[in-house]
Design a protein around this motif. Structure first.
Motif, PDB file in Angstrom:
ATOM      1  N   GLU A  35      15.078  22.589 -15.999  1.00 47.80           N
ATOM      2  CA  GLU A  35      14.697  21.223 -16.355  1.00 47.80           C
ATOM      3  C   GLU A  35      14.104  20.587 -15.103  1.00 47.80           C
TER       4      GLU A  35
ATOM      5  N   GLU B 104      14.080  10.678 -19.651  1.00 46.85           N
ATOM      6  CA  GLU B 104      14.498  10.267 -20.994  1.00 46.85           C
ATOM      7  C   GLU B 104      14.731  11.495 -21.877  1.00 46.85           C
TER       8      GLU B 104
ATOM      9  N   ASN C 243      15.356  14.793 -20.838  1.00 50.84           N
ATOM     10  CA  ASN C 243      16.452  15.681 -20.421  1.00 50.84           C
ATOM     11  C   ASN C 243      17.758  14.936 -20.120  1.00 50.84           C
ATOM     12  N   GLN C 244      17.725  13.613 -20.217  1.00 48.07           N
ATOM     13  CA  GLN C 244      18.935  12.783 -20.071  1.00 48.07           C
ATOM     14  C   GLN C 244      19.652  12.985 -18.724  1.00 48.07           C
TER      15      GLN C 244
ATOM     16  N   ASP D 268      20.739  11.644 -15.283  1.00 47.28           N
ATOM     17  CA  ASP D 268      20.953  10.416 -14.532  1.00 47.28           C
ATOM     18  C   ASP D 268      20.873  10.807 -13.049  1.00 47.28           C
TER      19      ASP D 268
ATOM     20  N   HIS E 120      17.521  20.408 -24.203  1.00 51.22           N
ATOM     21  CA  HIS E 120      16.925  20.025 -22.921  1.00 51.22           C
ATOM     22  C   HIS E 120      17.947  20.001 -21.783  1.00 51.22           C
ATOM     23  N   GLU E 121      19.101  20.620 -21.991  1.00 47.94           N
ATOM     24  CA  GLU E 121      19.996  20.964 -20.885  1.00 47.94           C
ATOM     25  C   GLU E 121      19.729  22.439 -20.615  1.00 47.94           C
TER      26      GLU E 121
END
Length: 191
Positions: A10, A61, A63-64, A66, A171-172
């Motif tokens: 990612e 957004e 792959n979330q 932070d 997407h992890e």
């Protein structure tokens, strides 16, 4: 018995200038009966060596990731590269043959790994250039009529099509890698 390296990464966006944020590698053995068994893994959270992230809002957004939390537990690209290189040496030594890469659109993942973590020469010393790309395989099977003609062959759609359940979220890197292996197992059953 063949040995494989399933992988996914990612990133902070499309393009080689964007940061590599996570990478997951599953070391797999395929037995004569067709069973594919994960024997080892390497799950990396990565930060740039210079601590300057190159990302787009859209990619974060999707792959979330932070970045604040990510940065706290991430290791540098150099440290991640050393960990990967050590694993490649171990598994190459165990198999006595080059590992075969498995991925979904795997050329992108390999390019990011060899641009950021290990030199292409080091990668090619332990990993075959002959890849198993589930996207290409699925598209071939769709063309042959063995998969529905309207199936997009994206990883998400193939996971839905085969009713695959894996812990995690799309997407992890780990989730996508483990789903890709399950998709490959299902594709291999199509006659």
């Amino acid at each position: 018995m063949k040995h494989y390296i399933a992988l996914d990464v990612e990133t902070g966006g499309i393009g080689d200038d964007k940061s590599l944020l996570t990478a997951y590698f599953a070391f797999i053995r395929r037995y004569d009966n067709g069973d594919m068994v994960k024997l080892d893994e390497l799950d990396l959270k990565i930060k740039p060596n210079d601590d300057i992230y190159r990302v787009t809002a859209e990619s974060l957004e999707i792959n979330q990731i932070d970045l604040k939390q990510h940065h706290k537990s991430a290791i540098t690209e150099k440290q991640a590269g050393t960990k990967l290189y050590d694993k490649l040496r171990i598994w190459y030594g165990d198999s006595k043959d080059k590992l075969i890469p498995i991925g979904h659109n795997v050329a992108f993942d390999i390019r990011r790994v060899t641009n950021t973590l290990v030199h292409v020469g080091s990668w090619e010393q332990y990993v075959s250039y002959r890849v198993l790309d589930t996207c290409t395989i699925a598209q071939f099977l769709r063309l042959r009529g063995d998969l529905p003609g309207d199936l997009s062959c994206s990883l998400v759609k193939l996971v839905e099509h085969f009713n695959i359940e894996v812990d995690g979220l799309p997407h992890e890197a780990k989730y996508d890698t483990l789903c890709t292996v399950k998709v490959l197992e299902n594709l291999l059953k199509i006659r």
